[in-house]
Design a protein around this motif. Structure first.
Motif, PDB file in Angstrom:
ATOM      1  N   ILE A  38      -3.153   1.631 -13.930  1.00  0.00           N
ATOM      2  CA  ILE A  38      -4.311   2.114 -12.747  1.00  0.00           C
ATOM      3  C   ILE A  38      -3.878   2.597 -11.478  1.00  0.00           C
ATOM      4  O   ILE A  38      -4.173   3.393 -10.975  1.00  0.00           O
ATOM      5  CB  ILE A  38      -5.382   1.054 -12.599  1.00  0.00           C
ATOM      6  N   ILE A  39      -2.786   2.010 -10.811  1.00  0.00           N
ATOM      7  CA  ILE A  39      -2.276   2.422  -9.881  1.00  0.00           C
ATOM      8  C   ILE A  39      -1.647   3.538  -9.874  1.00  0.00           C
ATOM      9  O   ILE A  39      -1.736   4.427  -8.938  1.00  0.00           O
ATOM     10  CB  ILE A  39      -1.154   1.342  -9.074  1.00  0.00           C
ATOM     11  N   SER A  40      -0.956   4.001 -11.018  1.00  0.00           N
ATOM     12  CA  SER A  40      -0.009   4.989 -11.018  1.00  0.00           C
ATOM     13  C   SER A  40      -1.143   6.214 -11.270  1.00  0.00           C
ATOM     14  O   SER A  40      -0.951   7.305 -10.771  1.00  0.00           O
ATOM     15  CB  SER A  40       0.735   5.124 -12.309  1.00  0.00           C
ATOM     16  N   MET A  41      -2.163   6.108 -12.018  1.00  0.00           N
ATOM     17  CA  MET A  41      -3.377   7.139 -12.350  1.00  0.00           C
ATOM     18  C   MET A  41      -3.890   7.354 -10.902  1.00  0.00           C
ATOM     19  O   MET A  41      -3.920   8.692 -10.386  1.00  0.00           O
ATOM     20  CB  MET A  41      -4.368   6.632 -13.298  1.00  0.00           C
ATOM     21  N   LEU A  42      -4.192   6.415 -10.177  1.00  0.00           N
ATOM     22  CA  LEU A  42      -5.104   6.752  -8.634  1.00  0.00           C
ATOM     23  C   LEU A  42      -4.087   7.507  -7.792  1.00  0.00           C
ATOM     24  O   LEU A  42      -4.751   8.400  -7.179  1.00  0.00           O
ATOM     25  CB  LEU A  42      -5.802   5.461  -8.226  1.00  0.00           C
ATOM     26  N   GLU A  43      -3.017   6.932  -7.718  1.00  0.00           N
ATOM     27  CA  GLU A  43      -2.057   7.445  -6.749  1.00  0.00           C
ATOM     28  C   GLU A  43      -1.648   9.076  -7.309  1.00  0.00           C
ATOM     29  O   GLU A  43      -1.269   9.824  -6.310  1.00  0.00           O
ATOM     30  CB  GLU A  43      -1.023   6.825  -6.629  1.00  0.00           C
ATOM     31  N   SER A  44      -1.797   9.430  -8.452  1.00  0.00           N
ATOM     32  CA  SER A  44      -1.661  10.804  -8.876  1.00  0.00           C
ATOM     33  C   SER A  44      -2.647  11.730  -8.573  1.00  0.00           C
ATOM     34  O   SER A  44      -2.420  12.611  -8.333  1.00  0.00           O
ATOM     35  CB  SER A  44      -1.337  10.697 -10.530  1.00  0.00           C
ATOM     36  N   TYR A  45      -3.653  11.064  -8.109  1.00  0.00           N
ATOM     37  CA  TYR A  45      -5.074  11.797  -7.578  1.00  0.00           C
ATOM     38  C   TYR A  45      -4.982  11.909  -6.026  1.00  0.00           C
ATOM     39  O   TYR A  45      -6.131  12.127  -5.507  1.00  0.00           O
ATOM     40  CB  TYR A  45      -6.209  11.375  -8.236  1.00  0.00           C
ATOM     41  N   GLY A  46      -4.040  11.045  -5.453  1.00  0.00           N
ATOM     42  CA  GLY A  46      -3.912  11.214  -3.885  1.00  0.00           C
ATOM     43  C   GLY A  46      -4.840  10.010  -3.524  1.00  0.00           C
ATOM     44  O   GLY A  46      -4.995   9.885  -2.249  1.00  0.00           O
TER      45      GLY A  46
ATOM     46  N   SER B 231     -12.727   6.757  -7.223  1.00  0.00           N
ATOM     47  CA  SER B 231     -11.760   5.767  -8.106  1.00  0.00           C
ATOM     48  C   SER B 231     -12.390   5.207  -9.208  1.00  0.00           C
ATOM     49  O   SER B 231     -11.774   5.526 -10.302  1.00  0.00           O
ATOM     50  CB  SER B 231     -11.237   4.758  -7.135  1.00  0.00           C
ATOM     51  N   LEU B 232     -13.918   4.976  -9.237  1.00  0.00           N
ATOM     52  CA  LEU B 232     -14.456   4.427 -10.376  1.00  0.00           C
ATOM     53  C   LEU B 232     -14.615   5.531 -11.290  1.00  0.00           C
ATOM     54  O   LEU B 232     -14.660   5.384 -12.683  1.00  0.00           O
ATOM     55  CB  LEU B 232     -15.717   3.805 -10.093  1.00  0.00           C
ATOM     56  N   GLU B 233     -14.871   6.584 -11.040  1.00  0.00           N
ATOM     57  CA  GLU B 233     -15.137   7.854 -11.756  1.00  0.00           C
ATOM     58  C   GLU B 233     -13.742   8.340 -12.674  1.00  0.00           C
ATOM     59  O   GLU B 233     -13.830   8.549 -13.666  1.00  0.00           O
ATOM     60  CB  GLU B 233     -15.525   9.233 -10.770  1.00  0.00           C
ATOM     61  N   LEU B 234     -12.596   8.008 -11.829  1.00  0.00           N
ATOM     62  CA  LEU B 234     -11.484   8.506 -12.620  1.00  0.00           C
ATOM     63  C   LEU B 234     -11.379   7.153 -13.512  1.00  0.00           C
ATOM     64  O   LEU B 234     -10.669   7.406 -14.782  1.00  0.00           O
ATOM     65  CB  LEU B 234     -10.320   8.559 -11.458  1.00  0.00           C
ATOM     66  N   ILE B 235     -11.408   6.234 -13.375  1.00  0.00           N
ATOM     67  CA  ILE B 235     -11.239   5.007 -14.291  1.00  0.00           C
ATOM     68  C   ILE B 235     -12.046   5.050 -15.319  1.00  0.00           C
ATOM     69  O   ILE B 235     -11.734   4.844 -16.534  1.00  0.00           O
ATOM     70  CB  ILE B 235     -11.302   3.370 -13.312  1.00  0.00           C
ATOM     71  N   ASN B 236     -13.394   5.410 -15.142  1.00  0.00           N
ATOM     72  CA  ASN B 236     -14.220   5.502 -16.401  1.00  0.00           C
ATOM     73  C   ASN B 236     -14.260   6.721 -17.163  1.00  0.00           C
ATOM     74  O   ASN B 236     -14.415   6.783 -18.469  1.00  0.00           O
ATOM     75  CB  ASN B 236     -15.742   5.544 -15.880  1.00  0.00           C
ATOM     76  N   SER B 237     -13.261   7.676 -16.695  1.00  0.00           N
ATOM     77  CA  SER B 237     -13.197   9.150 -17.397  1.00  0.00           C
ATOM     78  C   SER B 237     -11.819   9.104 -18.158  1.00  0.00           C
ATOM     79  O   SER B 237     -11.748   9.662 -18.761  1.00  0.00           O
ATOM     80  CB  SER B 237     -13.239  10.185 -16.559  1.00  0.00           C
ATOM     81  N   ASP B 238     -11.205   7.732 -17.945  1.00  0.00           N
ATOM     82  CA  ASP B 238      -9.856   7.702 -18.557  1.00  0.00           C
ATOM     83  C   ASP B 238     -10.016   7.292 -20.103  1.00  0.00           C
ATOM     84  O   ASP B 238     -10.712   6.312 -20.304  1.00  0.00           O
ATOM     85  CB  ASP B 238      -8.903   6.601 -17.906  1.00  0.00           C
TER      86      ASP B 238
ATOM     87  N   MET C  92       0.842  -1.173  -0.192  1.00  0.00           N
ATOM     88  CA  MET C  92      -0.012  -0.216  -0.075  1.00  0.00           C
ATOM     89  C   MET C  92       0.864   1.198   0.159  1.00  0.00           C
ATOM     90  O   MET C  92       1.828   1.190   0.694  1.00  0.00           O
ATOM     91  CB  MET C  92      -0.856  -0.120   1.373  1.00  0.00           C
ATOM     92  N   SER C  93       0.615   2.274  -0.905  1.00  0.00           N
ATOM     93  CA  SER C  93       1.496   3.376  -1.002  1.00  0.00           C
ATOM     94  C   SER C  93       1.110   4.287   0.205  1.00  0.00           C
ATOM     95  O   SER C  93       2.228   5.041   0.457  1.00  0.00           O
ATOM     96  CB  SER C  93       1.106   3.959  -2.091  1.00  0.00           C
ATOM     97  N   GLU C  94       0.067   4.577   0.689  1.00  0.00           N
ATOM     98  CA  GLU C  94      -0.063   5.307   1.760  1.00  0.00           C
ATOM     99  C   GLU C  94      -0.964   4.671   2.833  1.00  0.00           C
ATOM    100  O   GLU C  94      -1.690   3.681   2.456  1.00  0.00           O
ATOM    101  CB  GLU C  94      -0.690   6.616   1.249  1.00  0.00           C
ATOM    102  N   LYS C  95      -1.115   4.978   4.132  1.00  0.00           N
ATOM    103  CA  LYS C  95      -2.065   4.529   5.196  1.00  0.00           C
ATOM    104  C   LYS C  95      -3.237   5.056   4.826  1.00  0.00           C
ATOM    105  O   LYS C  95      -3.492   6.301   4.366  1.00  0.00           O
ATOM    106  CB  LYS C  95      -1.614   5.122   6.387  1.00  0.00           C
ATOM    107  N   PHE C  96      -4.415   4.275   4.946  1.00  0.00           N
ATOM    108  CA  PHE C  96      -5.721   4.459   4.521  1.00  0.00           C
ATOM    109  C   PHE C  96      -6.143   5.581   5.626  1.00  0.00           C
ATOM    110  O   PHE C  96      -5.867   5.467   6.564  1.00  0.00           O
ATOM    111  CB  PHE C  96      -6.638   3.430   4.407  1.00  0.00           C
TER     112      PHE C  96
END
Length: 89
Positions: free
Chosen positions: A26-34, A71-78, A1-5
């Motif tokens: 997908i991990i890279s994209m989501l982590e770029s949005y924090g 997360s789903l919104e970001l993946i679907n908008s990619d 895990m990159s950061e603590k939840f």
């Protein structure tokens, strides 16, 4: 895990049975949005990834439950098409 939840939020399944390349994108994209992402290898996929550089058993991605919708919104908008990814709703 990159950061603590955040606030010890519970992890929920975002995507399942990904290949290594799709998971990294997908991990890279989501982590770029924090958004912290937890990657879990299925079966002996983690060992295969160490020795062979690839996981043939699939990868599951988990995110904090409070960030699932974002997360789903970001993946679907990619604009990239992920043909073999099944999004859980």
């Amino acid at each position: 895990m990159s950061e603590k939840f955040i606030d010890d939020d519970k992890a929920v399944l975002l995507l399942s049975d990904l290949n290594d390349i799709d998971a990294k994108i997908i991990i890279s994209m989501l982590e770029s949005y924090g958004i912290p992402v937890m990657k879990k290898n299925k079966g002996s996929g983690g060992i295969m990834e160490v020795y062979f550089g690839a996981n043939n058993f699939g990868i599951d991605l988990y995110v904090p439950s409070k960030m699932l919708d974002k997360s789903l919104e970001l993946i679907n908008s990619d604009p990239v098409e992920y043909d073999d990814i099944q999004i859980k709703k």
